[in-house]
Enzyme design. Structure first.
Site, PDB file in Angstrom:
ATOM      1  N   SER A 110       4.276   2.544   7.881  1.00 23.50           N
ATOM      2  CA  SER A 110       3.986   1.500   6.900  1.00 23.50           C
ATOM      3  C   SER A 110       5.212   1.177   6.049  1.00 23.50           C
ATOM      4  CB  SER A 110       2.853   1.946   5.978  1.00 23.50           C
ATOM      5  OG  SER A 110       1.649   2.072   6.678  1.00 23.50           O
ATOM      6  N   GLY A 111       5.428  -0.114   5.805  1.00 23.90           N
ATOM      7  CA  GLY A 111       6.551  -0.545   4.986  1.00 23.90           C
ATOM      8  C   GLY A 111       7.852  -0.681   5.732  1.00 23.90           C
ATOM      9  N   HIS A 160       0.815  -1.216   0.000  1.00 25.66           N
ATOM     10  CA  HIS A 160       0.000   0.000   0.000  1.00 25.66           C
ATOM     11  C   HIS A 160       0.846   1.262   0.000  1.00 25.66           C
ATOM     12  CE1 HIS A 160       0.497  -0.180   4.478  1.00 25.66           C
ATOM     13  NE2 HIS A 160       0.376   1.132   4.384  1.00 25.66           N
ATOM     14  N   ASP A 217       0.523  -7.663   1.516  1.00 28.61           N
ATOM     15  CA  ASP A 217       0.783  -6.229   1.449  1.00 28.61           C
ATOM     16  C   ASP A 217       2.301  -5.980   1.433  1.00 28.61           C
ATOM     17  OD1 ASP A 217       0.665  -3.472   1.605  1.00 28.61           O
ATOM     18  OD2 ASP A 217      -0.016  -3.423   3.701  1.00 28.61           O
ATOM     19  N   GLY A 258       2.463   6.344   8.955  1.00 26.95           N
ATOM     20  CA  GLY A 258       3.790   6.805   8.596  1.00 26.95           C
ATOM     21  C   GLY A 258       4.867   5.751   8.757  1.00 26.95           C
TER      22      GLY A 258
END
Length: 214
Positions: free
Chosen positions: A163-164, A19, A68, A161
């Site tokens: 994410s990943g 995402h 994801d 913030g």
């Protein structure tokens, strides 16, 4: 503008969340930044590379859900040094347990209103039993390819913030291995029964290697 975290898994490849693949205008571009620590200070050692290719998992359906995960390829290699290092990937199929470290520039707020730090933050959280996590997020899909980390009582956690970004464990020889990638979590971040949900990297080793090798 910072919008997601990531980790360097090869000199030209960044592991992040599906995402985090942005939509942007043809005249715009995405940068991967390595070696950053404090947004308020200029640091000539910070390295910036343009993202030229984005591989998102073919089974990721968007939003909150399984698979994801994504890999970004940059235009030229990062230079490895004391502040910029590769993270090791786990053995395929490994199921992590115990304490992990999370890091990022995600919100530090315990309310629905985000507060973003200028300095890279990190903390330690425990892996949560997957069935316990599923009982908490009964209205969402927590797949076998996910792992959860955090506590029932609430504590430090990942937030918007982050994410990943990487969920990391220290090995017996003192090196680091990335066991998870931040996917999603409950609101307020770090609240009661609000563990973070991560992609379990060991489930996707073949997929990652395929993107790196091709």
């Amino acid at each position: 503008m910072h919008f997601c975290g990531g980790s360097l898994i090869a000199e030209r490849f960044v592991l992040t969340a599906g995402h985090c693949v942005p939509t942007y205008s043809p005249d715009g571009f995405v940068e991967a930044v390595a070696g950053e620590h404090d947004f308020t200070q200029y640091d000539g050692a910070v390295q910036r590379r343009r993202v030229v290719e984005q591989f998102i998992h073919e089974d990721y359906a968007g939003g909150v859900g399984p698979n994801d995960i994504a890999v970004f390829r940059v235009d030229r290699p990062f230079v490895l040094n004391r502040n910029v290092q590769l993270i090791s990937l786990p053995v395929a199929g490994a199921i992590p347990t115990g304490m992990c470290t999370i890091s990022g520039w995600g919100s530090t707020s315990f309310t629905a209103t985000p507060i973003y730090p200028d300095i890279l933050m990190k903390t330690s959280i425990p892996v949560m039993d997957l069935d316990k996590c599923r009982s908490i997020y009964y209205d969402e899909i927590v797949a076998d390819s996910n792992i959860c980390a955090g506590t029932i009582e609430g504590s430090s956690s990942v937030c918007s913030g982050d994410s990943g970004g990487p969920l990391v464990q220290t090995t017996d020889d003192g090196s680091y291995v990335q066991v998870g990638t931040v996917s999603w979590g409950g609101i307020p971040c770090g609240g009661w029964k609000k563990p973070g949900v991560f992609v379990r990297v060991s489930h996707f080793i073949d997929w990652i290697n395929d993107k790196l090798n091709n």
